[in-house]
Scaffold this motif. Structure first.
Motif, PDB file in Angstrom:
ATOM      1  N   LEU A 194      -6.318 -34.545  72.397  1.00 54.65           N
ATOM      2  CA  LEU A 194      -6.779 -35.339  71.254  1.00 54.65           C
ATOM      3  C   LEU A 194      -7.390 -34.445  70.181  1.00 54.65           C
ATOM      4  CD1 LEU A 194      -8.512 -38.541  72.731  1.00 54.65           C
ATOM      5  CD2 LEU A 194      -6.405 -38.459  71.382  1.00 54.65           C
ATOM      6  N   HIS A 195      -8.133 -33.437  70.610  1.00 53.63           N
ATOM      7  CA  HIS A 195      -8.806 -32.547  69.660  1.00 53.63           C
ATOM      8  C   HIS A 195      -7.927 -31.368  69.251  1.00 53.63           C
ATOM      9  CE1 HIS A 195     -12.788 -34.484  69.832  1.00 53.63           C
ATOM     10  NE2 HIS A 195     -12.464 -34.760  71.082  1.00 53.63           N
ATOM     11  N   TYR A 196      -7.107 -30.895  70.173  1.00 49.72           N
ATOM     12  CA  TYR A 196      -6.245 -29.749  69.888  1.00 49.72           C
ATOM     13  C   TYR A 196      -5.284 -30.039  68.739  1.00 49.72           C
ATOM     14  CZ  TYR A 196      -2.283 -26.566  70.567  1.00 49.72           C
ATOM     15  OH  TYR A 196      -1.263 -25.664  70.370  1.00 49.72           O
ATOM     16  N   ALA A 197      -4.779 -31.249  68.659  1.00 50.00           N
ATOM     17  CA  ALA A 197      -3.738 -31.587  67.689  1.00 50.00           C
ATOM     18  C   ALA A 197      -4.128 -31.197  66.271  1.00 50.00           C
ATOM     19  CB  ALA A 197      -3.412 -33.082  67.769  1.00 50.00           C
ATOM     20  N   GLU A 198      -5.325 -31.595  65.848  1.00 52.50           N
ATOM     21  CA  GLU A 198      -5.759 -31.277  64.493  1.00 52.50           C
ATOM     22  C   GLU A 198      -6.601 -30.013  64.423  1.00 52.50           C
ATOM     23  OE1 GLU A 198      -4.840 -32.654  61.737  1.00 52.50           O
ATOM     24  OE2 GLU A 198      -3.667 -34.262  62.661  1.00 52.50           O
ATOM     25  N   GLY A 199      -7.324 -29.718  65.506  1.00 46.37           N
ATOM     26  CA  GLY A 199      -8.223 -28.572  65.467  1.00 46.37           C
ATOM     27  C   GLY A 199      -7.520 -27.234  65.595  1.00 46.37           C
ATOM     28  N   SER A 200      -6.401 -27.188  66.334  1.00 45.82           N
ATOM     29  CA  SER A 200      -5.724 -25.921  66.576  1.00 45.82           C
ATOM     30  C   SER A 200      -4.273 -25.912  66.124  1.00 45.82           C
ATOM     31  CB  SER A 200      -5.778 -25.577  68.079  1.00 45.82           C
ATOM     32  OG  SER A 200      -7.104 -25.328  68.494  1.00 45.82           O
ATOM     33  N   ALA A 201      -3.529 -26.971  66.431  1.00 47.87           N
ATOM     34  CA  ALA A 201      -2.091 -26.959  66.159  1.00 47.87           C
ATOM     35  C   ALA A 201      -1.764 -27.093  64.675  1.00 47.87           C
ATOM     36  CB  ALA A 201      -1.400 -28.071  66.946  1.00 47.87           C
ATOM     37  N   MET A 202      -2.483 -27.950  63.955  1.00 44.59           N
ATOM     38  CA  MET A 202      -2.114 -28.230  62.575  1.00 44.59           C
ATOM     39  C   MET A 202      -2.494 -27.148  61.568  1.00 44.59           C
ATOM     40  SD  MET A 202      -0.136 -30.725  62.103  1.00 44.59           S
ATOM     41  CE  MET A 202      -0.226 -30.599  60.314  1.00 44.59           C
ATOM     42  N   PRO A 203      -3.615 -26.416  61.705  1.00 44.15           N
ATOM     43  CA  PRO A 203      -3.964 -25.447  60.662  1.00 44.15           C
ATOM     44  C   PRO A 203      -2.870 -24.436  60.324  1.00 44.15           C
ATOM     45  CG  PRO A 203      -5.878 -25.871  62.012  1.00 44.15           C
ATOM     46  CD  PRO A 203      -4.737 -26.585  62.667  1.00 44.15           C
ATOM     47  N   PRO A 204      -2.227 -23.749  61.294  1.00 38.03           N
ATOM     48  CA  PRO A 204      -1.181 -22.812  60.881  1.00 38.03           C
ATOM     49  C   PRO A 204       0.028 -23.502  60.258  1.00 38.03           C
ATOM     50  CG  PRO A 204      -1.291 -22.970  63.275  1.00 38.03           C
ATOM     51  CD  PRO A 204      -2.477 -23.675  62.748  1.00 38.03           C
ATOM     52  N   LEU A 205       0.323 -24.729  60.671  1.00 38.20           N
ATOM     53  CA  LEU A 205       1.436 -25.465  60.061  1.00 38.20           C
ATOM     54  C   LEU A 205       1.111 -25.845  58.627  1.00 38.20           C
ATOM     55  CD1 LEU A 205       2.310 -27.659  63.144  1.00 38.20           C
ATOM     56  CD2 LEU A 205       3.811 -25.946  62.112  1.00 38.20           C
ATOM     57  N   LEU A 206      -0.150 -26.196  58.387  1.00 32.40           N
ATOM     58  CA  LEU A 206      -0.572 -26.495  57.018  1.00 32.40           C
ATOM     59  C   LEU A 206      -0.532 -25.239  56.153  1.00 32.40           C
ATOM     60  CD1 LEU A 206      -1.704 -28.432  54.904  1.00 32.40           C
ATOM     61  CD2 LEU A 206      -3.996 -27.962  55.802  1.00 32.40           C
ATOM     62  N   LEU A 207      -0.967 -24.117  56.710  1.00 31.98           N
ATOM     63  CA  LEU A 207      -0.917 -22.863  55.963  1.00 31.98           C
ATOM     64  C   LEU A 207       0.525 -22.494  55.606  1.00 31.98           C
ATOM     65  CD1 LEU A 207      -3.562 -20.676  57.820  1.00 31.98           C
ATOM     66  CD2 LEU A 207      -3.675 -21.471  55.452  1.00 31.98           C
ATOM     67  N   LYS A 208       1.434 -22.729  56.522  1.00 29.69           N
ATOM     68  CA  LYS A 208       2.836 -22.428  56.224  1.00 29.69           C
ATOM     69  C   LYS A 208       3.341 -23.287  55.074  1.00 29.69           C
ATOM     70  CE  LYS A 208       7.402 -21.652  58.141  1.00 29.69           C
ATOM     71  NZ  LYS A 208       8.120 -22.304  57.034  1.00 29.69           N
ATOM     72  N   LEU A 209       2.966 -24.568  55.079  1.00 31.06           N
ATOM     73  CA  LEU A 209       3.368 -25.449  53.988  1.00 31.06           C
ATOM     74  C   LEU A 209       2.841 -24.925  52.655  1.00 31.06           C
ATOM     75  CD1 LEU A 209       4.554 -28.166  52.958  1.00 31.06           C
ATOM     76  CD2 LEU A 209       2.330 -29.198  53.488  1.00 31.06           C
ATOM     77  N   ILE A 210       1.587 -24.506  52.632  1.00 31.06           N
ATOM     78  CA  ILE A 210       0.970 -24.020  51.395  1.00 31.06           C
ATOM     79  C   ILE A 210       1.639 -22.729  50.925  1.00 31.06           C
ATOM     80  CG2 ILE A 210      -1.153 -23.063  50.401  1.00 31.06           C
ATOM     81  CD1 ILE A 210      -2.679 -25.018  52.287  1.00 31.06           C
ATOM     82  N   PHE A 211       1.837 -21.777  51.840  1.00 30.50           N
ATOM     83  CA  PHE A 211       2.409 -20.496  51.430  1.00 30.50           C
ATOM     84  C   PHE A 211       3.897 -20.606  51.108  1.00 30.50           C
ATOM     85  CE2 PHE A 211      -1.588 -18.796  52.913  1.00 30.50           C
ATOM     86  CZ  PHE A 211      -1.796 -17.721  52.061  1.00 30.50           C
TER      87      PHE A 211
END
Length: 224
Positions: A99-116
């Motif tokens: 429940l916590h891993y999904a947004e706390g760990s998994a999503m940040p690098p995916l969001l960074l990839k979208l931004i870059f």
């Protein structure tokens, strides 16, 4: 009655799916992203100060944001033992972790990839573009892509231990984890080389409640 403040192509699709799995009555208030910026409209700030989705409100005055908090609270208040493992079990610990891993760990690098990716491919003055592309490429190669790979390898390995993320039974953790796994397929390089994650996506997409949520929420395409 639960009201879901639903933004198109967003995490709030998970909330609709959760409510369909629990067969709870709910209403949908729709919001559309700005087609130029892809940001949520300012009207959402009238519901929650951050102006983001998902947000749910209830007849007894509860206003709740954050996907994980919504999933956990709805299951605790209305689940009647469904979609969560029994307290004190190993599965309950895994359930809370995912429940916590999904947004706390998994999503940040995916969001960074979208931004870059947007920086690398966005419109800008010609004399700036080579510098921007170089910075973006280095950030992705040196940090973002290796992190995404590490997380995908980790998730693939964990699904080798059980059919679902928290154990042999489908839970709210799988609803929460759906977004990062779908995002990874859309823009993070997830493909058939990780068959357990791909099979997980096939299983969730085949669930009747998932399909009903798409009907209620409208077109759903993760931003690639």
């Amino acid at each position: 009655m639960i009201t879901v403040h639903h933004l198109n192509n967003s995490r709030s699709q998970r909330v609709l799916w959760l409510l369909e799995e629990l067969a709870l009555p709910y209403e949908v208030v729709r919001y559309e992203r700005n087609p130029q910026t892809m940001l949520a409209p300012p009207e959402l700030r009238a519901v929650h100060p951050l102006g983001k989705s998902p947000v749910v409100t209830t007849e007894d005055g509860l206003t709740l944001a954050e996907s994980g908090a919504i999933v956990e609270t709805v299951i605790e208040r209305f689940g009647e033992g469904r979609l969560a493992p029994a307290a004190g079990t190993p599965e309950a610990l895994r359930y809370r972790y995912w429940l916590h891993y999904a947004e706390g760990s998994a999503m940040p690098p995916l969001l960074l990839k979208l931004i870059f990716d947007k920086i690398e491919n966005g419109k800008m003055p010609f004399f700036v573009k080579p510098i921007a592309k170089s910075i973006a490429a280095r950030a992705k190669a040196g940090f973002i892509t290796p992190n995404i790979k590490a997380h995908l390898d980790f998730m693939e390995g964990e699904l080798g231990k059980s059919r679902w993320f928290a154990g042999e039974n489908f839970t709210g953790a799988d609803i929460q984890m759906s977004f990062p796994v779908e995002a990874a397929k859309a823009r993070g390089g997830l493909n058939a080389t990780r068959p357990k994650l791909m099979a997980y996506l096939e299983r969730i997409h085949a669930r009747p409640a998932y399909k009903r949520a798409l009907e209620r929420g409208g077109p759903y395409a993760l931003l690639g």
